[in-house]
Each structure stands twice: as C-alpha cells, then as structure tokens.
Motif scaffolding. Structure first.
Motif, PDB file in Angstrom:
ATOM      1  N   TRP A  50     -19.171  25.263 -33.991  1.00  0.00           N
ATOM      2  CA  TRP A  50     -18.387  24.264 -33.283  1.00  0.00           C
ATOM      3  C   TRP A  50     -18.600  24.454 -31.783  1.00  0.00           C
ATOM      4  N   VAL A  51     -18.519  23.334 -31.045  1.00  0.00           N
ATOM      5  CA  VAL A  51     -18.561  23.358 -29.584  1.00  0.00           C
ATOM      6  C   VAL A  51     -17.393  22.516 -29.085  1.00  0.00           C
ATOM      7  N   TRP A  58     -25.793  22.049 -21.716  1.00  0.00           N
ATOM      8  CA  TRP A  58     -25.031  23.083 -22.415  1.00  0.00           C
ATOM      9  C   TRP A  58     -24.706  22.648 -23.840  1.00  0.00           C
ATOM     10  N   GLN A  59     -24.273  21.411 -23.996  1.00  0.00           N
ATOM     11  CA  GLN A  59     -23.909  20.930 -25.328  1.00  0.00           C
ATOM     12  C   GLN A  59     -25.102  21.036 -26.274  1.00  0.00           C
ATOM     13  N   ARG A  60     -26.252  20.578 -25.838  1.00  0.00           N
ATOM     14  CA  ARG A  60     -27.435  20.614 -26.709  1.00  0.00           C
ATOM     15  C   ARG A  60     -27.863  22.045 -27.012  1.00  0.00           C
ATOM     16  N   THR A  61     -27.728  22.929 -26.029  1.00  0.00           N
ATOM     17  CA  THR A  61     -28.116  24.329 -26.250  1.00  0.00           C
ATOM     18  C   THR A  61     -27.150  25.024 -27.192  1.00  0.00           C
ATOM     19  N   LEU A  62     -25.868  24.853 -26.947  1.00  0.00           N
ATOM     20  CA  LEU A  62     -24.862  25.533 -27.763  1.00  0.00           C
ATOM     21  C   LEU A  62     -24.887  25.065 -29.210  1.00  0.00           C
ATOM     22  N   ASN A  63     -25.224  23.801 -29.437  1.00  0.00           N
ATOM     23  CA  ASN A  63     -25.282  23.290 -30.807  1.00  0.00           C
ATOM     24  C   ASN A  63     -26.266  24.069 -31.672  1.00  0.00           C
ATOM     25  N   GLN A  64     -27.247  24.712 -31.041  1.00  0.00           N
ATOM     26  CA  GLN A  64     -28.252  25.453 -31.802  1.00  0.00           C
ATOM     27  C   GLN A  64     -27.760  26.823 -32.269  1.00  0.00           C
TER      28      GLN A  64
END
Length: 488
Positions: free
Chosen positions: A174-175, A164-170
């Motif tokens: 902010w995450v 999720w972190q890697r996907t949302l960063n795109q």
C-alpha cells in the motif's frame, strides 16, 4: 509471519522524514520525542496505543537509515533465492561487528525481523535517490508486510510527476499520503484500515480499533458538552467579594479579570490532560492595562460575536441589558465598575471597551449599605465571547494531532450563529445572571437543571456540526491514493 492479536508496526525511513511525528499522531502520544535536527531518534522505542484501557496497536519509532547501500551490498554479496532473503537479513544482524558498524540499521531491523510490519516514510518534496532505493530493497528482503507513507512535509514543492508513487508501488503493498501535523480522526482511520489489510489477522483488530475510536469520540463529545456548559455558566455567574478600601474598584477589576483567565486556563488544561495533550500550552497575551485610557476598541467586537449595531438588535430581542459592564453589589442594584460598558474576555482579550469613562468614586446603596460583590459581567456580548472562545478552543484541541508541539493560539473569527441562536444564548445568560440571592455567589433557582440540559444539548449539536465540517474540509484537501498496489 505468525498472526498476532495486536498489530505491530515499525516506522522506518531516512532521517528527518517525520517518522516520530507519525508515531506520535497515530499513537496519540505527545511524549514521543520530535526534533528538527537529524538523529533525534537514536534507539528503537515502542509506543502502545491504548483505548479504553486496552492496547490496540504497537508502534516502534526507529533511527533513520545511515548506510543503506553498504548494508544492501553485504546482503547481495551472496546469491540467495527470494525465499532465503529473510534468513540472509538475520545473518546480517547476527554478526557482532555489524552492531558496531551499522548501529542504526540494526536498531531498525531488529523489531522488523522479530515480527513487526513496516511503515516506510518518505518526503514527497525530495527526489528519489539511490540511497532511498537501497532502503526499500532492504525492506523487501525482510519479507515482512510493508506499507509506504508519503509525508507532504512541504506540499508546495511536492513531486509534480509523482515519481515517488511509481517507485513505491514497486516495493510496497500500500502507498498512502499522510500528514501527521494535520491528520484528524478520519485521516488516521483511513491509514489504519490500510494497515489492517497488510496481513492476515490484522483486519479484525484494526476494525475494532476504528470502531472504538468512533465510540470514544461520541462519548467525548457528550462529556465535553457538559464540561463546556458548566464552564460557560461559571464564567457568566462569577462574582468576587469587594472590600471597603478606596482602591477596591481597581482591585476588583484586576481580580475579576485574573479569575476569568484562570478559569479558561483550567478548562483548557483539563481538556488537554483528558485528551492526551499534556505538553500543550494555550497562548498567553500581554494583559490589557486597565488603568490606561486606551482599551480594546468596540470595532473589534465582531471578532468574538456580533458587530456593534447587530449586538444592540440581538440584545434587544433577548431582553438583555445593554451598557452595563459589571454588577457591584447586594441584591438588584448595580453600579458601573471600570471605564467601560464591555466585559472581560479571557486570555487573548482583556476588556471589551466602549467610550464611556470610569467613575472615580464608589457609591453606596440607599440605607448606607455598601456594595459587597464585583460581578458578574453583564455586557450582552460577553456570553457570546465566552462561548465563541470555548467552542473554538475545544474544536482546535480536538482536531490537534499529538505530533504538534507549537503553542495553541485561538483562531476565533466572526461566528456564523443564526440570530435565533444568539438570542437564545443571551436569554440563557439573562436567566443565569438575574436575580441573585443576597449574600450568595450562586445563581438563583430560576436557572434549572432542565435549562442547563438545553444549553448542553445546544453545545453538543453546535460542536458536532463544526467538527463534521472540519473533517469534510480536511478530507477534501488530503492527497489520497486508495487503490491497492501489490508489490512486485
């Protein structure tokens, strides 16, 4: 986006990801409807966060995405440049037939295209799906400032490889990880400060909001310390009239217990109203049967203050009387009332019982004067019981996010007070309770305003230390990602 004086956020995401809980906690509003069933939120609803009478933040709770992939397919059916994508979203909203076919998507996109920033909520325990990616792409097409929140709804099954972190960063600037059911003020401030960095013009009002929350908490701590001090003094000096009927003793026991419980409930209710927890309820337990042979055992005293052998040492150091449960009378004489040399607890307690037996008669004082009052409770553990419960109740309610809907149950455990603090409390109790002026239900003048202020100051420092420790523990447990992650 045009700069606004009040930050406005639209909380969006798939159904049942905790969107409404996040709105409730951030806005400190327990009127936000929260349910476990899908589709609890059917229409966009805006909640204002008001501090000191001023609107500081607006949060819009929205329905969840239902047909994100179909909406994205419509948006992508016509090739447009990145700068034209927001207009393409507006064109989607302008079609009347879309209001019928995609009601949830229109409800959530309307406030965004009207100028609100985006707070996108996901569940870390669920895998990233094609529908999730479609939702994120639609939000990117809006061109609005956007932030993602990972809600650890099931921390034990959270994504171990942080997909999720890697996907949302795109997709998001902010995450953050944020649990609306545990987030106390520091966690909320951390999230709000990230919101302040989303767009020009938001940093100043968000920083102002955080400063006002800190100031409000300082004022709240001062106010609740005075309120708790007054409550403790009232519980320790409570006396009730005792009539001449044969059953007066039993009746007085019940009335005294009910009154002590009622005062605790009133103290809790006033705090809940003042702090915006109007739906909060304090757990009630079945009252103890005061006429039965089995009462609360002395072995459980440690839950509220001291173990029995420690109690005797502290009581002796404080000069407090031991073995006397309730004063019944005029002036300085007393008679044991009830089957115990304990005291009345509050909602979760009953009487602190020893193995002494109830006398089956009510005596008279010399000169033929009958006892006229029942109370106060004089067992030396009683002041510690009342203070432990009140401090615990205050701390739990203070740290309680507004998204919580369960009944508040006191989690009191053995106090870590120093021996000197315990002795001090018992000495204050002794000064409060002795002696009484005949015919009055208020304490004597030996208890001064200066003594009350010392009590309030002790409560202030003790509660502040407990809150600080709780915040530090929560900060250590929170899964945080503090790096700025610009969207592609």
């Amino acid at each position: 986006m045009t700069a606004v004086s009040i930050p406005q956020l639209c909380v969006v995401g798939h159904p049942n990801k905790g969107k409404s809980s996040i709105v409730s906690t951030l806005a400190e509003n327990d009127s936000v409807r929260i349910g476990v069933e899908s589709g609890t939120t059917r229409h966009a609803d805006t909640f204002e966060f008001i501090v000191q009478g001023r609107v500081m933040l607006a949060l819009t709770d929205t329905p969840g995405f239902q047909r994100a992939r179909q909406v994205l397919a419509w948006l992508q059916a016509e090739a447009v440049s990145p700068s034209q994508r927001p207009e393409r979203v507006r064109a989607f909203l302008a079609r009347p037939e879309h209001r019928q076919r995609f009601p949830d998507e229109c409800e959530l996109l309307d406030p965004i295209m009207a100028g609100a920033g985006i707070l996108y909520v996901v569940d870390a325990a669920q895998p990233v799906t094609a529908a999730d990616e479609a939702e994120m792409e639609i939000l990117r097409w809006t061109g609005q400032p956007r932030m993602a929140v990972i809600n650890p709804m099931d921390p034990e099954h959270a994504d171990p490889d942080q997909a999720w972190q890697r996907t949302l960063n795109q997709y998001f600037q902010w995450v953050r990880v944020f649990n609306p059911l545990t987030a106390a003020l520091p966690a909320r401030q951390s999230l709000l400060r990230a919101v302040g960095e989303l767009t020009a013009g938001w940093s100043q009002p968000i920083n102002r909001l955080c400063r006002q929350l800190e100031q409000r908490d300082r004022e709240r701590l001062q106010a609740v310390s005075h309120a708790l001090g007054a409550y403790w003094s009232e519980q320790l000096t409570l006396r009730l009239p005792l009539d001449k009927a044969p059953e007066a003793v039993v009746k007085a026991e019940e009335q005294l217990r009910q009154q002590l419980n009622a005062q605790e409930q009133l103290f809790f209710h006033q705090l809940a109203v003042d702090w915006g927890h109007r739906q909060a309820a304090l757990q009630q337990t079945t009252p103890w049967d005061l006429t039965g042979a089995e009462l609360m055992q002395t072995e459980t005293w440690y839950l509220w203050g001291l173990r029995q052998h420690e109690l005797l040492l502290v009581a002796g150091s404080a000069g407090a009387a031991g073995g006397l449960a309730v004063d019944v009378g005029l002036g300085g004489s007393s008679l044991l009332l009830g089957a115990l040399s304990g005291g009345v607890l509050g909602t979760a307690g009953g009487w602190l019982a020893s193995r002494e037996r109830r006398p089956n008669w009510l005596g008279r004082l010399a000169g033929g004067r009958e006892k006229r009052f029942a109370g106060p409770v004089r067992h030396p553990n009683f002041p510690l019981v009342v203070m432990a419960r009140a401090l615990t109740l205050t701390q739990q309610l203070w740290l309680r996010p507004h998204a919580r809907r369960d009944i508040l149950a006191l989690r009191t455990s053995a106090e870590a007070w120093s021996r000197s603090d315990q002795v001090r409390l018992l000495q204050w109790a002794r000064a409060l309770q002795r002696p009484y002026t005949p015919g009055l239900t208020t304490p004597s003048r030996k208890w001064t305003a200066s003594a009350q202020q010392k009590l309030v100051s002790w409560i202030h420092d003790t509660l502040n230390d407990r809150l600080q420790r709780a915040w530090e523990e929560q900060t250590d447990k929170v899964w945080r990602h503090d790096e700025h992650k610009p969207a592609d």
